[in-house]
Design an enzyme around this catalytic site. Structure first.
Site, mmCIF file in Angstrom:
data_model
loop_
_atom_site.group_PDB
_atom_site.id
_atom_site.type_symbol
_atom_site.label_atom_id
_atom_site.label_comp_id
_atom_site.label_asym_id
_atom_site.label_seq_id
_atom_site.Cartn_x
_atom_site.Cartn_y
_atom_site.Cartn_z
ATOM 1 N N CYS A 80 44.911 37.078 42.953
ATOM 2 C CA CYS A 80 45.658 37.635 44.080
ATOM 3 C C CYS A 80 45.726 39.160 43.959
ATOM 4 O O CYS A 80 44.703 39.828 43.988
ATOM 5 C CB CYS A 80 47.038 36.985 44.182
ATOM 6 S SG CYS A 80 47.864 37.304 45.768
ATOM 7 N N HIS A 188 45.280 31.362 45.137
ATOM 8 C CA HIS A 188 46.078 31.042 43.950
ATOM 9 C C HIS A 188 45.581 29.741 43.327
ATOM 10 O O HIS A 188 45.976 28.650 43.765
ATOM 11 C CB HIS A 188 47.553 30.911 44.324
ATOM 12 C CG HIS A 188 48.219 32.206 44.633
ATOM 13 N ND1 HIS A 188 48.816 32.969 43.662
ATOM 14 C CD2 HIS A 188 48.351 32.878 45.806
ATOM 15 C CE1 HIS A 188 49.315 34.068 44.219
ATOM 16 N NE2 HIS A 188 49.040 34.038 45.520
ATOM 17 N N GLU A 190 46.411 28.422 40.581
ATOM 18 C CA GLU A 190 47.517 27.722 39.929
ATOM 19 C C GLU A 190 48.333 26.896 40.923
ATOM 20 O O GLU A 190 49.156 26.068 40.525
ATOM 21 C CB GLU A 190 48.416 28.716 39.188
ATOM 22 C CG GLU A 190 49.369 29.535 40.038
ATOM 23 C CD GLU A 190 48.753 30.718 40.762
ATOM 24 O OE1 GLU A 190 49.509 31.544 41.292
ATOM 25 O OE2 GLU A 190 47.493 30.813 40.821
#
Length: 206
Positions: A80, A188, A190
């Protein structure tokens, strides 16, 4: 072993949790002594470009990072804003970026008001990616399975050879990039379920 740069920004716990499930060791680096032994590096980031750069510079780890990445060619992935910091500059701020990749960060700017209404900012939620070239980072990814995005600025590469994948938000833009040992991903991983876990696993295996 994955070293996550802990300079005060980024969803660090989410990365450590993913790698824990994969039985891959991680460590946090908040100073030069902890960072200098890194073999693979994650540079997370959230928020505004200038603030993130200031936090990183104030951490005292900037020079060590440059040495590891540019001289010793340690694999690094920016996530990001961590990706956006790898560019030379950003329209979001006035300060310089890391300059690791020949790129500039641009704001989504739509000439048509109708298009602007269709693509509100920030770009938030799930979106597909389109792979541009092969890379070990993208191994076993399903490009039709969505990734999670949250951003109002995009990474514009000056060299198309650095683009691994694009996403579309009114137009195609680079969302995953690579220049030698330097990787960046705008979305993202994650927060992106199976695809995100696969990408992070691939990075550990580089």
């Amino acid at each position: 072993m994955i070293t996550i740069v802990d300079y005060g920004l980024g969803n660090i716990r989410a990365f450590t949790n993913v790698y824990k499930r994969l039985n891959i060791d991680t460590t946090l680096a908040s100073n030069v002594d902890e960072l200098k032994r890194a073999k693979k590096i994650i540079l997370p980031g959230v928020g505004a470009f200038d603030h993130a750069m200031k936090m990183l510079n104030d951490s005292g780890m900037r020079e060590c990072l440059d040495t590891l990445v540019l001289q010793h060619e340690v694999p690094v992935i920016g996530i990001c804003v961590g990706m956006q910091m790898m560019a030379s500059a950003s329209e979001e701020g006035s300060g310089a970026g890391l300059g690791w990749i020949d790129a500039t960060v641009k704001r989504f700017d739509y000439e048509s008001e109708q298009i602007a209404l269709k693509y509100p900012l920030p770009h938030m939620g799930w979106n597909n990616i389109s792979m541009v070239k092969d890379s070990l980072l993208l191994k076993d990814l399903d490009q039709y399975m969505r990734f999670y995005f949250l951003h109002s600025y995009y990474f514009q590469c000056n060299d198309a050879d650095d683009i691994l994948a694009t996403a579309n938000y009114g137009f195609d833009y680079s969302c995953i990039v690579q220049h030698n040992n330097i990787y960046g991903i705008q979305c993202h991983p994650e927060k992106s379920h199976h695809n995100g876990v696969t990408l992070l696993k691939n990075f550990a295996g580089l």
